[in-house]
Scaffold this motif. Structure first.
Motif, PDB file in Angstrom:
ATOM      1  N   GLY A 176     -25.609  58.395  58.710  1.00 53.55           N
ATOM      2  CA  GLY A 176     -24.008  58.209  59.105  1.00 53.55           C
ATOM      3  C   GLY A 176     -23.149  58.869  58.458  1.00 53.55           C
ATOM      4  O   GLY A 176     -21.998  58.932  58.592  1.00 53.55           O
ATOM      5  N   CYS A 177     -23.691  60.251  57.463  1.00 49.61           N
ATOM      6  CA  CYS A 177     -22.524  61.051  56.750  1.00 49.61           C
ATOM      7  C   CYS A 177     -22.082  61.880  58.073  1.00 49.61           C
ATOM      8  O   CYS A 177     -20.911  62.523  57.575  1.00 49.61           O
ATOM      9  N   GLN A 178     -22.656  62.143  59.132  1.00 47.22           N
ATOM     10  CA  GLN A 178     -22.063  62.812  60.140  1.00 47.22           C
ATOM     11  C   GLN A 178     -22.139  64.288  59.878  1.00 47.22           C
ATOM     12  O   GLN A 178     -22.138  64.777  58.495  1.00 47.22           O
ATOM     13  N   MET A 179     -21.979  65.085  60.674  1.00 48.22           N
ATOM     14  CA  MET A 179     -21.824  66.654  60.441  1.00 48.22           C
ATOM     15  C   MET A 179     -22.741  67.322  59.533  1.00 48.22           C
ATOM     16  O   MET A 179     -22.537  68.215  58.750  1.00 48.22           O
ATOM     17  N   GLU A 180     -24.187  66.903  59.939  1.00 45.64           N
ATOM     18  CA  GLU A 180     -25.160  67.445  59.078  1.00 45.64           C
ATOM     19  C   GLU A 180     -25.503  68.981  58.967  1.00 45.64           C
ATOM     20  O   GLU A 180     -25.699  69.483  57.969  1.00 45.64           O
ATOM     21  N   ASN A 181     -25.014  69.325  60.289  1.00 43.18           N
ATOM     22  CA  ASN A 181     -25.216  70.713  60.223  1.00 43.18           C
ATOM     23  C   ASN A 181     -24.264  71.610  59.531  1.00 43.18           C
ATOM     24  O   ASN A 181     -24.449  72.731  58.951  1.00 43.18           O
ATOM     25  N   ILE A 182     -22.985  71.068  59.396  1.00 43.45           N
ATOM     26  CA  ILE A 182     -22.054  71.721  58.625  1.00 43.45           C
ATOM     27  C   ILE A 182     -22.230  71.324  57.066  1.00 43.45           C
ATOM     28  O   ILE A 182     -22.094  72.331  56.210  1.00 43.45           O
ATOM     29  N   ARG A 183     -22.723  70.551  56.776  1.00 40.72           N
ATOM     30  CA  ARG A 183     -23.357  70.039  55.341  1.00 40.72           C
ATOM     31  C   ARG A 183     -24.186  71.073  54.980  1.00 40.72           C
ATOM     32  O   ARG A 183     -24.353  71.289  53.787  1.00 40.72           O
ATOM     33  N   ALA A 184     -25.356  71.205  56.054  1.00 40.59           N
ATOM     34  CA  ALA A 184     -26.307  72.164  55.754  1.00 40.59           C
ATOM     35  C   ALA A 184     -25.709  73.477  55.348  1.00 40.59           C
ATOM     36  O   ALA A 184     -26.378  74.287  54.549  1.00 40.59           O
ATOM     37  N   TYR A 185     -24.711  73.971  56.266  1.00 39.25           N
ATOM     38  CA  TYR A 185     -24.356  75.384  55.783  1.00 39.25           C
ATOM     39  C   TYR A 185     -23.600  75.392  54.466  1.00 39.25           C
ATOM     40  O   TYR A 185     -23.614  76.530  54.013  1.00 39.25           O
ATOM     41  N   THR A 186     -23.035  74.109  54.169  1.00 35.99           N
ATOM     42  CA  THR A 186     -22.463  74.319  52.718  1.00 35.99           C
ATOM     43  C   THR A 186     -23.384  74.466  51.690  1.00 35.99           C
ATOM     44  O   THR A 186     -23.332  75.259  50.815  1.00 35.99           O
ATOM     45  N   VAL A 187     -24.395  73.887  52.070  1.00 37.53           N
ATOM     46  CA  VAL A 187     -25.825  74.074  50.913  1.00 37.53           C
ATOM     47  C   VAL A 187     -26.166  75.569  51.050  1.00 37.53           C
ATOM     48  O   VAL A 187     -26.308  76.081  49.865  1.00 37.53           O
ATOM     49  N   VAL A 188     -26.492  76.266  52.144  1.00 36.35           N
ATOM     50  CA  VAL A 188     -26.692  77.393  52.099  1.00 36.35           C
ATOM     51  C   VAL A 188     -25.620  78.297  51.399  1.00 36.35           C
ATOM     52  O   VAL A 188     -25.887  79.453  50.694  1.00 36.35           O
ATOM     53  N   HIS A 189     -24.331  77.952  51.780  1.00 40.19           N
ATOM     54  CA  HIS A 189     -23.150  78.779  51.182  1.00 40.19           C
ATOM     55  C   HIS A 189     -23.118  79.033  49.634  1.00 40.19           C
ATOM     56  O   HIS A 189     -22.931  80.081  49.066  1.00 40.19           O
ATOM     57  N   GLY A 190     -23.509  77.767  49.115  1.00 37.31           N
ATOM     58  CA  GLY A 190     -23.407  77.651  47.751  1.00 37.31           C
ATOM     59  C   GLY A 190     -24.537  78.206  46.972  1.00 37.31           C
ATOM     60  O   GLY A 190     -24.601  78.751  46.087  1.00 37.31           O
ATOM     61  N   ALA A 199     -33.678  81.610  53.594  1.00 37.21           N
ATOM     62  CA  ALA A 199     -33.979  81.418  54.865  1.00 37.21           C
ATOM     63  C   ALA A 199     -34.023  80.022  55.197  1.00 37.21           C
ATOM     64  O   ALA A 199     -34.268  79.361  54.295  1.00 37.21           O
ATOM     65  N   TYR A 200     -33.693  79.474  56.315  1.00 40.17           N
ATOM     66  CA  TYR A 200     -33.457  78.223  56.652  1.00 40.17           C
ATOM     67  C   TYR A 200     -33.739  77.665  57.998  1.00 40.17           C
ATOM     68  O   TYR A 200     -33.678  78.460  58.934  1.00 40.17           O
ATOM     69  N   SER A 201     -34.265  76.488  58.334  1.00 37.70           N
ATOM     70  CA  SER A 201     -34.244  76.130  59.653  1.00 37.70           C
ATOM     71  C   SER A 201     -34.001  74.457  59.749  1.00 37.70           C
ATOM     72  O   SER A 201     -33.822  73.656  58.881  1.00 37.70           O
ATOM     73  N   PRO A 202     -33.211  74.312  60.850  1.00 37.05           N
ATOM     74  CA  PRO A 202     -32.861  75.114  61.804  1.00 37.05           C
ATOM     75  C   PRO A 202     -32.010  76.127  61.420  1.00 37.05           C
ATOM     76  O   PRO A 202     -31.019  75.957  60.569  1.00 37.05           O
ATOM     77  N   PHE A 220     -33.194  68.948  56.438  1.00 35.90           N
ATOM     78  CA  PHE A 220     -32.518  70.752  56.586  1.00 35.90           C
ATOM     79  C   PHE A 220     -33.629  71.295  55.558  1.00 35.90           C
ATOM     80  O   PHE A 220     -33.702  71.211  54.128  1.00 35.90           O
ATOM     81  N   LEU A 221     -34.274  72.130  56.028  1.00 32.74           N
ATOM     82  CA  LEU A 221     -35.157  73.040  55.200  1.00 32.74           C
ATOM     83  C   LEU A 221     -34.954  74.485  54.791  1.00 32.74           C
ATOM     84  O   LEU A 221     -34.451  75.182  55.549  1.00 32.74           O
ATOM     85  N   VAL A 222     -34.795  74.652  53.577  1.00 31.42           N
ATOM     86  CA  VAL A 222     -34.261  76.002  53.157  1.00 31.42           C
ATOM     87  C   VAL A 222     -35.535  76.512  52.052  1.00 31.42           C
ATOM     88  O   VAL A 222     -36.011  76.026  51.320  1.00 31.42           O
ATOM     89  N   THR A 223     -35.744  77.918  52.510  1.00 28.14           N
ATOM     90  CA  THR A 223     -36.782  78.591  51.684  1.00 28.14           C
ATOM     91  C   THR A 223     -35.986  79.675  50.756  1.00 28.14           C
ATOM     92  O   THR A 223     -35.116  80.390  51.760  1.00 28.14           O
ATOM     93  N   PHE A 224     -36.071  80.165  49.774  1.00 26.74           N
ATOM     94  CA  PHE A 224     -35.260  80.955  48.807  1.00 26.74           C
ATOM     95  C   PHE A 224     -36.114  81.480  47.736  1.00 26.74           C
ATOM     96  O   PHE A 224     -37.015  80.900  47.208  1.00 26.74           O
ATOM     97  N   ALA A 264     -39.852  82.850  58.048  1.00 27.20           N
ATOM     98  CA  ALA A 264     -40.017  82.127  57.086  1.00 27.20           C
ATOM     99  C   ALA A 264     -39.450  80.820  57.339  1.00 27.20           C
ATOM    100  O   ALA A 264     -40.097  79.836  56.695  1.00 27.20           O
ATOM    101  N   ALA A 265     -38.443  80.566  57.891  1.00 25.33           N
ATOM    102  CA  ALA A 265     -37.895  79.175  58.227  1.00 25.33           C
ATOM    103  C   ALA A 265     -38.863  78.593  59.215  1.00 25.33           C
ATOM    104  O   ALA A 265     -39.223  77.247  58.892  1.00 25.33           O
ATOM    105  N   ALA A 266     -39.630  79.173  60.068  1.00 24.00           N
ATOM    106  CA  ALA A 266     -40.529  78.628  60.931  1.00 24.00           C
ATOM    107  C   ALA A 266     -41.739  78.258  60.207  1.00 24.00           C
ATOM    108  O   ALA A 266     -42.335  77.162  60.418  1.00 24.00           O
ATOM    109  N   GLN A 267     -42.170  79.125  59.167  1.00 23.85           N
ATOM    110  CA  GLN A 267     -43.023  78.641  58.229  1.00 23.85           C
ATOM    111  C   GLN A 267     -42.915  77.369  57.610  1.00 23.85           C
ATOM    112  O   GLN A 267     -43.669  76.582  57.305  1.00 23.85           O
TER     113      GLN A 267
END
Length: 679
Positions: A176-190, A199-202, A220-224, A264-267
Motif C-alpha cells: 500500500g505504499c504506492q508509487m513503487e516504481n518511483i521509490r525504486a528509482y529513488t533507490v537507484v538514484h541514491g 543494473a536493475y529490473s524492471p 525491485f532487483l538491483v545488481t551493482f 545483468a538485470a535479466a540475469q
C-alpha cells in the motif's frame, strides 16, 4: 520546472511531501518541550531522508539541500545521542524548515519555480549541528558550505573495502505504499553515490507506471558493484523508506563482465533470492489504496445523477394510478441498493477533522511565542468525520477563531494570576456529531466579550436597528461577525482591523452552516460552528407554492400544521406572526418572498411549516406539502445569482418528474425574518 517531469510524478511528489510535512510538524510540536525520543529522531530522520531523495529526483535542489542539512542533524542525534540538546532551538529550526518546504510546495502547485533562498536556514541547521558536536560548548563557526553530493549519505567510520565487490539486492516495499516504481528509482538514484556500476529490473521504471505493480509483487532487483563495505551497503538499503524486506547477497562472478545492464538485470531476475514464503507475502492483497479526489468528485456526481434517475423512474407520471406490483417490488429493491450505494460513496468522501485540528496547534504555538502568552490547546473529537469539501472550507474560519481567542480572549499570565486564574490559558476545540450536522465548539477561559463595549461600537457604526433594550445578549454578541466590526483599539499583527470574523460567517454560510457565540465576561467565550456533514445529497420535503416547488431540509423542520385564522397576529408595522401553544413565531409567506403568482393567500387555504435554525424558529407559509425525498444539491446558476437577490436559497435540485425545485436556506430565511420582520 524541468520538462521531463511527468505530471503524475509531480502530483505524487506534492502529495507525499505535503503529508510528510504535516506528519513532521505534529511530531515536532508534540515533543518540542519534552525533547525528542529516539523513536522520534528516527522518524524525523526518515522523513527528511525521503524528502531529500524525492526532491533531488524532481530537481528541487533547494528543498533537497535543506532536507539534507536537517537529515545531517538528526543523523548525528540518532548516532551520537548527545546529552545536551537545545530542543526548543532545534524545534524552531525544524518548524522553519517545514514552513519553507510548504511554501516551496505551494509554489510548485501553482506552477511557479521553487526558487526560495535556503542558505540562511541551512546555515542555521549546520550551526546547530556544529554546536551539538561540540557538546553544547562554544559554537563551531561554519564558513564553508559542503557540496550536496558530499553529504548525500551517512557512512559510518568503518573501513572502506579495498576491492570491488558485486552485490544483488531485491527490495520489497511495504504493501500500500504506492508509487513503487518511483521509490525504486529513488533507490537507484541514491545508490549511485556508493556504486560503480548499476543494473536493475524492471529497467523501465520511469517510463512505465505498470512496473509499480510488478515491483509490488516481485520486488525491485538491483545488481551493482561497489568498494564499500557490507555494513555500509546494508545500511544504505535499510534506510529505504517503506522498506518491507531486503534480500542482499554478494555475487561471485562479475555480472557486468560482457553484457550491458539490461542483461545483468535479466540475469538478476532469477528467483533464487526470493523464497516462497516471501513471495506469498509480496503477493498479499493491498488493504489501502489512494484515490485522486477528482475521481471521488466524479463518483459523487454520478451518484447524484443515479438518485435523480431513480426518482424519475419510480415517480414517473405515466405510472400514476397503475397497479404494478412487480414494478413496485423492483422499485423498492432499486431504492434499497441505491441507498446503500449512496452511503458507501458518501463514506469514502468523509475525512476526519484531525488534520485541520492539529494545524491549530502550530497557530497557537507561534502566537504564544510572539505574544508572550501561555495557552494550552485541548483537542476533543478530532476523529469526527466531515465531507472533504466542507473541511477545506472551514480551515480558514477555524484559524481566525483560534487567533482571535489567543489575541483577544486569553489574558497575559500576570493578568490571569491577578484574577485568580492559572497562568496558562485554556482553549478547547471540540467536534461532535449532532444528527446530520457537526458541531465544532471553540471555548476559551479568557476575559470574555464585553457586551457594553460591543453595543457601543455597534451603535457608533449604525448597526443597531432595533430598540437596544430588546436586544438579547446573543444578538449583541453577533455584531462581532459583521464586516469591519472590531472593538480592538490597537491593530496587531494578528487582529484588530475587523477583518476575519465576517470571513468566518461567510465561509460557514457558504457550506450551509451557521455560527453563534456565547460569552461571560471574565470567564471566557464559546463559539459554535454548526456545519452539515455533507453538501451533496440531503433528505428534503418538497412543498408547493403556486406552480413552483421548493425543498426544505428535513432536519430543519420541526412540525407542519393547518393554521387557524384566530391564531394570526399582525403588528402595527404589518408583520405577521402566529401563536402556537402560547409562543409567538414570525410568519414568512413564500409567495411574497419569491413573487409567485396564483398561490394561496389565505392562511386557511395553505399550510404552515415550522422550521428551526439554531435557537430561532420561523413559520413558512406554503400551499401544500408534496412529499419527502432525497435530493441532490446543485449550485444556483451564476446567471440567476447575477439577476436577483438569492438570500434564502441554498441551491436547486431536479425532482423525479423532471421539474426544478429551489432548495430553501432555512438559516437565511430565519435571519431575514428576524432582521427585517417577516411579512
Amino acid at each position: 520546472m524541468a520538462d521531463h517531469i511527468s505530471e503524475p510524478m509531480l502530483e505524487m511528489y506534492i502529495f507525499e511531501t505535503t503529508q510528510l510535512m504535516e506528519q513532521l510538524e505534529q511530531v515536532v510540536l508534540a515533543n518540542e518541550k519534552s525533547g525528542f525520543s529516539q523513536e522520534d529522531v528516527n522518524e524525523i530522520f526518515r522523513i527528511m531522508h525521503t524528502v531529500k531523495g524525492s526532491s533531488a529526483m524532481m530537481l528541487f535542489d533547494n528543498i533537497s539541500a535543506l532536507a539534507h542539512a536537517l537529515e545531517d542533524a538528526f543523523f548525528f542525534l540518532r548516532e551520537s545521542k548527545p546529552d545536551k540538546v537545545d530542543y526548543p532551538k532545534l524545534a524552531d529550526l525544524v518548524l522553519a524548515g517545514i514552513d519553507f518546504i510548504k511554501n516551496e510546495v505551494e509554489k510548485i502547485k501553482s506552477g511557479a519555480e521553487a526558487d526560495g533562498d535556503v542558505d540562511e536556514l541551512k546555515s542555521g541547521v549546520q550551526q546547530l549541528l556544529a554546536d551539538l558536536k561540540n557538546h553544547g560548548g562554544a559554537p563551531e563557526t561554519i564558513t564553508t558550505t559542503r557540496p550536496v553530493e558530499d553529504q548525500k549519505y551517512y557512512i559510518g567510520p568503518q573501513k572502506e573495502a579495498q576491492s570491488k565487490e558485486y552485490y544483488q539486492a531485491r527490495v520489497f516495499f511495504q504493501d500500500g505504499c504506492q508509487m513503487e516504481n518511483i521509490r525504486a528509482y529513488t533507490v537507484v538514484h541514491g545508490l549511485k553515490a556508493l556504486a560503480d556500476e548499476i543494473a536493475y529490473s524492471p529497467h523501465n521504471i520511469i517510463d512505465d507506471d505498470g512496473t509499480a505493480d510488478l515491483i509490488g509483487k516481485e520486488g525491485f532487483l538491483v545488481t551493482f558493484s561497489t568498494r564499500k563495505s557490507d555494513e555500509e551497503v546494508r545500511e544504505y538499503f535499510n534506510r529505504t523508506i517503506f522498506l518491507k524486506e531486503l534480500d542482499l547477497a554478494k555475487v561471485q562472478d562479475n555480472p557486468f563482465k560482457s553484457e550491458n545492464g539490461e542483461q545483468a538485470a535479466a540475469q538478476a531476475k532469477a528467483p533464487a533470492a526470493v523464497g516462497c514464503e516471501d513471495r506469498e507475502q509480496a503477493n498479499a492483497p493491498q488493504s489501502m489504496v489512494s484515490v485522486h479526489v477528482t475521481k471521488l468528485d466524479r463518483l459523487m456526481d454520478l451518484m447524484g445523477e443515479l438518485v435523480i434517475a431513480e426518482a424519475m423512474v419510480t415517480q414517473n407520471t405515466d405510472l400514476k394510478d397503475l397497479e404494478l406490483d412487480n414494478f413496485q417490488k423492483a422499485a423498492r429493491l432499486l431504492g434499497k441498493i441505491t441507498g446503500e450505494l449512496q452511503d458507501i460513496v458518501m463514506s469514502v468522501r468523509m475525512v476526519p477533522l484531525a488534520t485541520t485540528f492539529l494545524k491549530m496547534q502550530r497557530v497557537v504555538r507561534d502566537m504564544c511565542k510572539k505574544l508572550d502568552k501561555q495557552v494550552e490547546l485541548e483537542l476533543i473529537g478530532e476523529e469526527t468525520e466531515v465531507d472533504k469539501n466542507i473541511i477545506e472550507r472551514i480551515s480558514d474560519p477555524l484559524m481566525h477563531l483560534i487567533r482571535n481567542a489567543v489575541d483577544h480572549g486569553i489574558e497575559p499570565a500576570g493578568e490571569r494570576e491577578a484574577k485568580g486564574k492559572r497562568p496558562a490559558g485554556q482553549i478547547t476545540l471540540e467536534a461532535r456529531n449532532a444528527g446530520s450536522d457537526v458541531l465544532i465548539v471553540l471555548r476559551d477561559d479568557g476575559r470574555g466579550l464585553d457586551k457594553e463595549k460591543i453595543l457601543a461600537r455597534a451603535r457608533e457604526n449604525g448597526l443597531v436597528q432595533k430598540n437596544e433594550s430588546e436586544l438579547s445578549a446573543k444578538e449583541i454578541y453577533s455584531f462581532i461577525f459583521l464586516p469591519g466590526f472590531s472593538t480592538k483599539e490597537r491593530v496587531t499583527e494578528f487582529s484588530g482591523r475587523g477583518v476575519g470574523m465576517d470571513v468566518v460567517t461567510k465561509n460557514i454560510a457558504s457550506v450551509g452552516g451557521s455560527v453563534y457565540v456565547d460569552s461571560e465576561q471574565g470567564a471566557g467565550t464559546t463559539i459554535t460552528l454548526k456545519i452539515p456533514l455533507t453538501l451533496a445529497i440531503v433528505d428534503g420535503m418538497t412543498i408547493r407554492v403556486g406552480n413552483a416547488r421548493y425543498t426544505l431540509p428535513i432536519t430543519s423542520i420541526r412540525e407542519s400544521f393547518k393554521p387557524r385564522r384566530e391564531d394570526i397576529i399582525t403588528d402595527p408595522d404589518g408583520n405577521e406572526m402566529i401563536m402556537v401553544r402560547g409562543n409567538c413565531y414570525p410568519v414568512l409567506r413564500l409567495h411574497r418572498l419569491f413573487n409567485v403568482k396564483e398561490a394561496a393567500s389565505e392562511f386557511t387555504d395553505g399550510i404552515m411549516v415550522m422550521v428551526d435554525s439554531d435557537s430561532d424558529s420561523l413559520c413558512v407559509f406554503a400551499d401544500e406539502l408534496i412529499g419527502e425525498q432525497q435530493v441532490v444539491v446543485k449550485a444556483l446558476p451564476n446567471y440567476i445569482k447575477s439577476l436577483r437577490r438569492v438570500e434564502g436559497l441554498a441551491g436547486c435540485t431536479l425532482l423525479g418528474d423532471g421539474s426544478i425545485s429551489l432548495i430553501l436556506d432555512v438559516g437565511g430565511m430565519v435571519n431575514m425574518g428576524y432582521r427585517q420582520g417577516a411579512h
